[in-house]
Write an enzyme that holds these catalytic residues in place. Structure first.
Site, short mmCIF file in Angstrom:
data_model
loop_
_atom_site.label_atom_id
_atom_site.label_comp_id
_atom_site.label_asym_id
_atom_site.label_seq_id
_atom_site.Cartn_x
_atom_site.Cartn_y
_atom_site.Cartn_z
N ASP A 8 -25.02 14.47 -16.66
CA ASP A 8 -26.45 14.59 -16.31
C ASP A 8 -26.66 15.42 -15.04
OD1 ASP A 8 -25.47 12.62 -14.60
OD2 ASP A 8 -26.89 11.06 -15.20
N ASP A 19 -32.46 13.68 -17.74
CA ASP A 19 -32.93 12.28 -17.74
C ASP A 19 -32.59 11.59 -19.06
OD1 ASP A 19 -33.95 12.79 -15.27
OD2 ASP A 19 -36.06 12.46 -15.79
N ARG A 77 -27.92 20.52 -12.20
CA ARG A 77 -27.51 21.60 -11.28
C ARG A 77 -27.49 22.94 -12.01
NH1 ARG A 77 -24.71 17.22 -9.30
NH2 ARG A 77 -22.91 17.51 -10.64
N VAL A 94 -30.05 12.24 -20.97
CA VAL A 94 -28.61 11.95 -20.95
C VAL A 94 -28.33 10.72 -20.09
CG1 VAL A 94 -26.36 12.85 -20.18
CG2 VAL A 94 -27.95 14.32 -21.45
N THR A 95 -29.02 10.63 -18.94
CA THR A 95 -28.85 9.46 -18.06
C THR A 95 -29.22 8.17 -18.81
OG1 THR A 95 -29.54 10.87 -16.21
CG2 THR A 95 -29.46 8.52 -15.77
N ASP A 125 -26.86 3.52 -12.74
CA ASP A 125 -25.44 3.20 -12.48
C ASP A 125 -25.29 1.70 -12.23
OD1 ASP A 125 -24.70 5.85 -12.60
OD2 ASP A 125 -24.39 6.10 -10.46
N SER A 177 -33.44 16.77 -8.93
CA SER A 177 -34.68 16.24 -8.32
C SER A 177 -34.41 14.90 -7.66
CB SER A 177 -35.74 16.04 -9.41
OG SER A 177 -35.28 15.07 -10.33
#
Ligand SMILES: CCCCCCCC/C=C\CCCCCCCC(=O)OC[C@H](COP(=O)(O)O[C@@H]1[C@H](O)[C@H](OP(=O)(O)O)[C@@H](O)[C@H](O)[C@H]1O)OC(=O)CCCCCCC/C=C\CCCCCCCC
Ligand SMILES: Nc1ccn([C@@H]2O[C@H](COP(=O)(O)O)[C@@H](O)[C@H]2O)c(=O)n1
Ligand SMILES: [Mg+2]
Ligand SMILES: [Mg+2]
Length: 222
Positions: free
Chosen positions: A69, A29, A74, A31-32, A91, A80
């Site tokens: 991410d 999260d 993975r 990194v996102t 995005d 999740s």
């Protein structure tokens, strides 16, 4: 197409980076979120000023976080629903910043109303491309089509063109036409992609509704 063919290559390249970040205790999260903030900063600080080369460099440094991410999630076995939601939602935010950055340039010193409108069309149509799939899937359809211009294509076409067009500021002649060409390609490609997805959703809806009706009449007959 890129999603299909380039993803395997980038997975190999980015897996060690994802593993390193996990060992350092960084979460997918984070990194996102940081990746999106970096893309937004690159697009909204540099593009409205016409600094396309530096904007593209900053965005390129951060945009691959979108592949890292999911790879981290993975590898760690922590993929999740929340992560999928956050990834896709951010995005849309990152894409809005990129095409919004182009629109702000053309609305200001770039001084071109047509290209400003084309940039806004790229922004809006890209969001609609994604929405068609998300909404179709939300009503239980497979939406078994990706279409001509997916997100990876939208980003690669516009960012490669912006990076090269940015070299005009360093004295390279002729390259500034690349960005308008790319924006037109993304605009037309996105419109075609919306059409492809809408046609697919219409066909799949009709099939699913017909199957439901057949199921109901069978149940009524029994
Ligand atoms: C002389 C120097 C000039 C400077 C030039 C600078 C060049 C650098 C320019 C650009 C690099 C751009 C790289 C862009 C990489 C994009 C990576 C990316 O984010 O891909 C995301 C994509 C999809 O991921 P998700 O599954 O998370 O996303 C889903 C998807 O987006 C759906 O979208 P939809 O299609 O529906 O709109 C959404 O529905 C869903 O919600 C969403 O979750 O990941 C991939 O597709 C994987 C493949 C990535 C392929 C990247 C290819 C990069 C290739 C080349 C870049 C380098 C080019 C160098 C050129 C140099 C020129 C001199
Ligand atoms: N913060 C996150 C981000 C992503 N995920 C999972 O990865 C999938 C997306 O994979 P990408 O390679 O396209 O990034 C997403 O659907 C989630 O399952 C996550 O869990 N947390
Ligand atoms: Mg991602
Ligand atoms: Mg993503």
């Amino acid at each position: 197409m890129l999603n299909k063919y380039a993803r395997a290559f980038f997975t190999r390249v980015l897996t060690p980076i994802a593993a390193f970040l996990l060992r350092r205790g960084v979460s997918p999260d984070a990194v996102t979120l940081i990746g999106t903030a970096g893309v937004m900063a690159g697009a909204l600080v540099f593009f409205p000023r016409g600094e396309f080369f530096w904007g593209t460099i900053v965005i390129t440094l951060f945009v691959f976080s979108d592949l890292i991410d999911g790879n981290m999630a993975r590898q760690a076995g922590i993929s999740s629903r929340w992560g999928a939601f956050l990834d896709s939602t951010l995005d849309r935010v990152a894409d809005a910043a990129i095409f919004g950055g182009f629109a702000l340039w053309y609305a200001g010193r770039g001084d071109d109303n047509v290209l400003c409108a084309v940039s806004i069309f790229c922004l809006a149509s890209g969001q609609v491309v994604s929405y068609t799939k998300a909404r179709g899937e939300a009503i239980g359809l497979p939406v078994a089509v990706n279409g001509l211009v997916e997100r990876a294509e939208r980003l690669v076409i516009s960012l490669v063109a912006a990076g090269l067009a940015g070299l005009h500021a360093f004295g390279v002649p002729g390259v500034d036409v690349l960005l308008p060409i790319a924006l037109w390609i993304v605009a037309v490609g996105s419109a075609v992609t919306i059409g492809q997805r809408v046609v697919t959703v219409r066909r799949e809806s009709a099939e699913a509704d017909a199957a439901d009706a057949a199921g109901r009449s069978e149940a009524g007959a029994a």
